[in-house]
Design a protein around this motif. Structure first.
Motif, PDB file in Angstrom:
ATOM      1  N   VAL A 138     -31.241  12.450 -84.872  1.00  0.00           N
ATOM      2  CA  VAL A 138     -31.338  12.745 -83.445  1.00  0.00           C
ATOM      3  C   VAL A 138     -29.920  12.674 -82.879  1.00  0.00           C
ATOM      4  O   VAL A 138     -29.193  11.710 -83.152  1.00  0.00           O
ATOM      5  CB  VAL A 138     -32.245  11.739 -82.713  1.00  0.00           C
ATOM      6  CG1 VAL A 138     -32.221  11.976 -81.207  1.00  0.00           C
ATOM      7  CG2 VAL A 138     -33.668  11.820 -83.242  1.00  0.00           C
ATOM      8  N   VAL A 139     -29.522  13.695 -82.136  1.00  0.00           N
ATOM      9  CA  VAL A 139     -28.173  13.733 -81.560  1.00  0.00           C
ATOM     10  C   VAL A 139     -28.268  13.800 -80.043  1.00  0.00           C
ATOM     11  O   VAL A 139     -29.026  14.605 -79.489  1.00  0.00           O
ATOM     12  CB  VAL A 139     -27.374  14.941 -82.083  1.00  0.00           C
ATOM     13  CG1 VAL A 139     -25.965  14.936 -81.476  1.00  0.00           C
ATOM     14  CG2 VAL A 139     -27.292  14.920 -83.607  1.00  0.00           C
ATOM     15  N   MET A 140     -27.478  12.934 -79.387  1.00  0.00           N
ATOM     16  CA  MET A 140     -27.440  12.885 -77.930  1.00  0.00           C
ATOM     17  C   MET A 140     -26.008  13.107 -77.455  1.00  0.00           C
ATOM     18  O   MET A 140     -25.056  12.629 -78.074  1.00  0.00           O
ATOM     19  CB  MET A 140     -27.909  11.506 -77.417  1.00  0.00           C
ATOM     20  CG  MET A 140     -29.136  10.960 -78.090  1.00  0.00           C
ATOM     21  SD  MET A 140     -29.455   9.241 -77.593  1.00  0.00           S
ATOM     22  CE  MET A 140     -29.901   9.472 -75.882  1.00  0.00           C
ATOM     23  N   ASP A 141     -25.883  13.823 -76.356  1.00  0.00           N
ATOM     24  CA  ASP A 141     -24.567  13.965 -75.739  1.00  0.00           C
ATOM     25  C   ASP A 141     -24.767  14.348 -74.276  1.00  0.00           C
ATOM     26  O   ASP A 141     -25.850  14.792 -73.879  1.00  0.00           O
ATOM     27  CB  ASP A 141     -23.724  15.024 -76.455  1.00  0.00           C
ATOM     28  CG  ASP A 141     -22.234  14.836 -76.207  1.00  0.00           C
ATOM     29  OD1 ASP A 141     -21.554  14.248 -77.077  1.00  0.00           O
ATOM     30  OD2 ASP A 141     -21.738  15.262 -75.141  1.00  0.00           O
ATOM     31  N   GLU A 142     -23.713  14.191 -73.493  1.00  0.00           N
ATOM     32  CA  GLU A 142     -23.794  14.545 -72.082  1.00  0.00           C
ATOM     33  C   GLU A 142     -23.462  16.010 -71.851  1.00  0.00           C
ATOM     34  O   GLU A 142     -23.655  16.531 -70.758  1.00  0.00           O
ATOM     35  CB  GLU A 142     -22.877  13.628 -71.264  1.00  0.00           C
ATOM     36  CG  GLU A 142     -23.298  12.161 -71.369  1.00  0.00           C
ATOM     37  CD  GLU A 142     -22.698  11.284 -70.288  1.00  0.00           C
ATOM     38  OE1 GLU A 142     -21.795  11.753 -69.567  1.00  0.00           O
ATOM     39  OE2 GLU A 142     -23.142  10.126 -70.155  1.00  0.00           O
ATOM     40  N   LYS A 143     -22.978  16.681 -72.910  1.00  0.00           N
ATOM     41  CA  LYS A 143     -22.649  18.104 -72.809  1.00  0.00           C
ATOM     42  C   LYS A 143     -23.563  18.897 -73.728  1.00  0.00           C
ATOM     43  O   LYS A 143     -23.684  18.594 -74.911  1.00  0.00           O
ATOM     44  CB  LYS A 143     -21.187  18.338 -73.202  1.00  0.00           C
ATOM     45  CG  LYS A 143     -20.184  17.651 -72.288  1.00  0.00           C
ATOM     46  CD  LYS A 143     -18.771  17.913 -72.763  1.00  0.00           C
ATOM     47  CE  LYS A 143     -17.741  17.238 -71.855  1.00  0.00           C
ATOM     48  NZ  LYS A 143     -16.355  17.463 -72.340  1.00  0.00           N
ATOM     49  N   GLU A 144     -24.160  19.947 -73.183  1.00  0.00           N
ATOM     50  CA  GLU A 144     -25.099  20.747 -73.955  1.00  0.00           C
ATOM     51  C   GLU A 144     -24.426  21.445 -75.127  1.00  0.00           C
ATOM     52  O   GLU A 144     -25.043  21.637 -76.186  1.00  0.00           O
ATOM     53  CB  GLU A 144     -25.780  21.775 -73.053  1.00  0.00           C
ATOM     54  CG  GLU A 144     -26.885  22.536 -73.760  1.00  0.00           C
ATOM     55  CD  GLU A 144     -27.663  23.438 -72.825  1.00  0.00           C
ATOM     56  OE1 GLU A 144     -28.619  24.085 -73.297  1.00  0.00           O
ATOM     57  OE2 GLU A 144     -27.317  23.494 -71.623  1.00  0.00           O
ATOM     58  N   GLU A 145     -23.143  21.812 -74.961  1.00  0.00           N
ATOM     59  CA  GLU A 145     -22.472  22.509 -76.066  1.00  0.00           C
ATOM     60  C   GLU A 145     -22.265  21.612 -77.284  1.00  0.00           C
ATOM     61  O   GLU A 145     -21.993  22.093 -78.388  1.00  0.00           O
ATOM     62  CB  GLU A 145     -21.127  23.088 -75.612  1.00  0.00           C
ATOM     63  CG  GLU A 145     -20.125  22.074 -75.103  1.00  0.00           C
ATOM     64  CD  GLU A 145     -20.153  21.936 -73.582  1.00  0.00           C
ATOM     65  OE1 GLU A 145     -19.089  21.672 -73.012  1.00  0.00           O
ATOM     66  OE2 GLU A 145     -21.245  22.107 -72.998  1.00  0.00           O
ATOM     67  N   LEU A 146     -22.395  20.295 -77.081  1.00  0.00           N
ATOM     68  CA  LEU A 146     -22.224  19.359 -78.194  1.00  0.00           C
ATOM     69  C   LEU A 146     -23.540  18.823 -78.749  1.00  0.00           C
ATOM     70  O   LEU A 146     -23.550  18.154 -79.788  1.00  0.00           O
ATOM     71  CB  LEU A 146     -21.346  18.172 -77.760  1.00  0.00           C
ATOM     72  CG  LEU A 146     -19.903  18.520 -77.380  1.00  0.00           C
ATOM     73  CD1 LEU A 146     -19.149  17.264 -76.961  1.00  0.00           C
ATOM     74  CD2 LEU A 146     -19.187  19.208 -78.539  1.00  0.00           C
ATOM     75  N   ALA A 147     -24.640  19.111 -78.084  1.00  0.00           N
ATOM     76  CA  ALA A 147     -25.955  18.656 -78.566  1.00  0.00           C
ATOM     77  C   ALA A 147     -26.971  19.756 -78.302  1.00  0.00           C
ATOM     78  O   ALA A 147     -27.594  19.791 -77.244  1.00  0.00           O
ATOM     79  CB  ALA A 147     -26.363  17.349 -77.895  1.00  0.00           C
ATOM     80  N   ASN A 148     -27.118  20.635 -79.267  1.00  0.00           N
ATOM     81  CA  ASN A 148     -28.075  21.732 -79.126  1.00  0.00           C
ATOM     82  C   ASN A 148     -28.574  22.139 -80.504  1.00  0.00           C
ATOM     83  O   ASN A 148     -27.934  21.847 -81.527  1.00  0.00           O
ATOM     84  CB  ASN A 148     -27.444  22.915 -78.383  1.00  0.00           C
ATOM     85  CG  ASN A 148     -26.248  23.484 -79.127  1.00  0.00           C
ATOM     86  OD1 ASN A 148     -26.410  24.136 -80.152  1.00  0.00           O
ATOM     87  ND2 ASN A 148     -25.040  23.225 -78.618  1.00  0.00           N
ATOM     88  N   PRO A 149     -29.701  22.827 -80.569  1.00  0.00           N
ATOM     89  CA  PRO A 149     -30.287  23.197 -81.865  1.00  0.00           C
ATOM     90  C   PRO A 149     -29.411  24.122 -82.703  1.00  0.00           C
ATOM     91  O   PRO A 149     -29.527  24.129 -83.932  1.00  0.00           O
ATOM     92  CB  PRO A 149     -31.601  23.880 -81.467  1.00  0.00           C
ATOM     93  CG  PRO A 149     -31.939  23.314 -80.129  1.00  0.00           C
ATOM     94  CD  PRO A 149     -30.620  23.122 -79.448  1.00  0.00           C
ATOM     95  N   LEU A 150     -28.556  24.899 -82.078  1.00  0.00           N
ATOM     96  CA  LEU A 150     -27.681  25.769 -82.853  1.00  0.00           C
ATOM     97  C   LEU A 150     -26.606  24.966 -83.577  1.00  0.00           C
ATOM     98  O   LEU A 150     -26.262  25.266 -84.726  1.00  0.00           O
ATOM     99  CB  LEU A 150     -27.026  26.819 -81.940  1.00  0.00           C
ATOM    100  CG  LEU A 150     -27.959  27.908 -81.400  1.00  0.00           C
ATOM    101  CD1 LEU A 150     -27.181  28.849 -80.463  1.00  0.00           C
ATOM    102  CD2 LEU A 150     -28.581  28.704 -82.545  1.00  0.00           C
ATOM    103  N   ARG A 151     -26.080  23.948 -82.910  1.00  0.00           N
ATOM    104  CA  ARG A 151     -25.049  23.098 -83.521  1.00  0.00           C
ATOM    105  C   ARG A 151     -25.668  22.169 -84.564  1.00  0.00           C
ATOM    106  O   ARG A 151     -25.031  21.841 -85.567  1.00  0.00           O
ATOM    107  CB  ARG A 151     -24.349  22.296 -82.419  1.00  0.00           C
ATOM    108  CG  ARG A 151     -23.182  21.432 -82.884  1.00  0.00           C
ATOM    109  CD  ARG A 151     -22.444  20.904 -81.667  1.00  0.00           C
ATOM    110  NE  ARG A 151     -21.494  19.846 -81.965  1.00  0.00           N
ATOM    111  CZ  ARG A 151     -20.249  20.034 -82.381  1.00  0.00           C
ATOM    112  NH1 ARG A 151     -19.808  21.272 -82.579  1.00  0.00           N
ATOM    113  NH2 ARG A 151     -19.438  19.024 -82.604  1.00  0.00           N
TER     114      ARG A 151
END
Length: 280
Positions: A138-151
């Motif tokens: 499970v990955v959490m971040d405050e920026k969507e570009e750093l925590a998304n299904p593509l990444r």
């Protein structure tokens, strides 16, 4: 109860990130209430599914299953279903069936889960390597570009939002591992504080310098938090001392320590780890 129902319950508990104990009759001599293959499933919440014979026999097996869950280890039992001529290695049950049964209690754990607060330069290789070696991620971040299904296409979940708030919405199990790798001092501290407040049941790793680790722990203590329950479960600074430098090497050092702690190996943990010194 049909076997498929029992197996479905096992899967349901594992999907809820909870362990189960499965007791199975593996041998039988003489008379007994159930045959080889009969099963009883016991959950972490103490609920049982299926039956292995009822009466005192099942009560004993249930209690042993609860102990096996608590210890996290399987066990083999031999039980006498009679009141005399009881073998020295058998547990008496005070039943009158006349036979002897052997029961294997297996403890099935859900796949271990790593929750990473911070999907940036270090969080990414931690997640990538954790996935390769079999952890749920499970990955959490405050920026969507750093925590998304593509990444993170393999992630069980990606979460975007204020990290302390998002941590507070999660449910944790004792097999969970939390790695704080966001990198901003106050955010890292607030995430750690939230985990302490929630009485996080697993192990916590925090990626930080020795000075920052000391500051975080002392601040928690100064704010009145009792950290005794976290002694041995809080690893700061995170990672084995392998002179790691790059984000990938740091990820390897942290996950090597995670594996070491989980397997209770003899590899010394990071000599820089000060958490056990500061937590009295």
């Amino acid at each position: 109860m049909r076997p498929e129902f029992v197996y479905n319950k096992i899967v349901e508990e594992l999907m809820k990130n909870k362990s189960v104990a499965v007791a199975t009759i593996i041998s039988k001599e003489g008379s007994g209430p159930r045959d080889i293959g009969a099963q009883l499933v016991v959950t972490e919440d103490g609920v049982k599914y299926g039956t292995i014979g009822g009466g005192s026999l099942e009560n004993i097996i249930y209690e042993e299953a609860v102990k096996a869950l608590r210890e996290g280890k399987p066990k083999l039992l031999k039980l006498a279903l009679r009141r005399d001529n009881i073998p020295s290695d058998a547990i008496p049950t005070n039943q009158l069936c006349g036979g002897i049964v052997q029961v294997f209690i297996n403890v099935i754990h859900p796949a271990p889960r790593i929750i990473i607060a911070g999907g940036g330069n270090v969080g990414k290789p931690i997640a990538d390597i954790a996935n390769v070696i079999g952890f749920r991620v499970v990955v959490m971040d405050e920026k969507e570009e750093l925590a998304n299904p593509l990444r993170y296409p393999y992630a069980e979940k990606t979460i975007v939002g204020k990290l302390p708030e998002e941590v507070g919405k999660l449910e944790f199990g004792k097999n969970d591992i939390f790695i704080i790798a966001y990198g901003e001092v106050e955010t890292d501290y607030q995430v750690l504080k939230k985990l302490v407040e929630m009485k996080f049941p697993g192990h916590i790793w925090a990626l930080c310098s020795r000075n920052r680790c000391s500051w975080m722990i002392k601040r928690l203590l100064d704010e009145g938090y009792d950290l005794k329950d976290f002694k041995g479960r809080l690893h700061m600074p995170a990672g084995l001392d392998i002179r790691s430098d790059t984000p990938e090497e740091i990820a390897v050092s942290i996950l090597a320590e995670v594996i070491c702690v989980r397997k209770q190996c003899n590899i010394p943990v990071n000599s820089m780890d000060i958490s056990n010194i500061l937590i009295k």
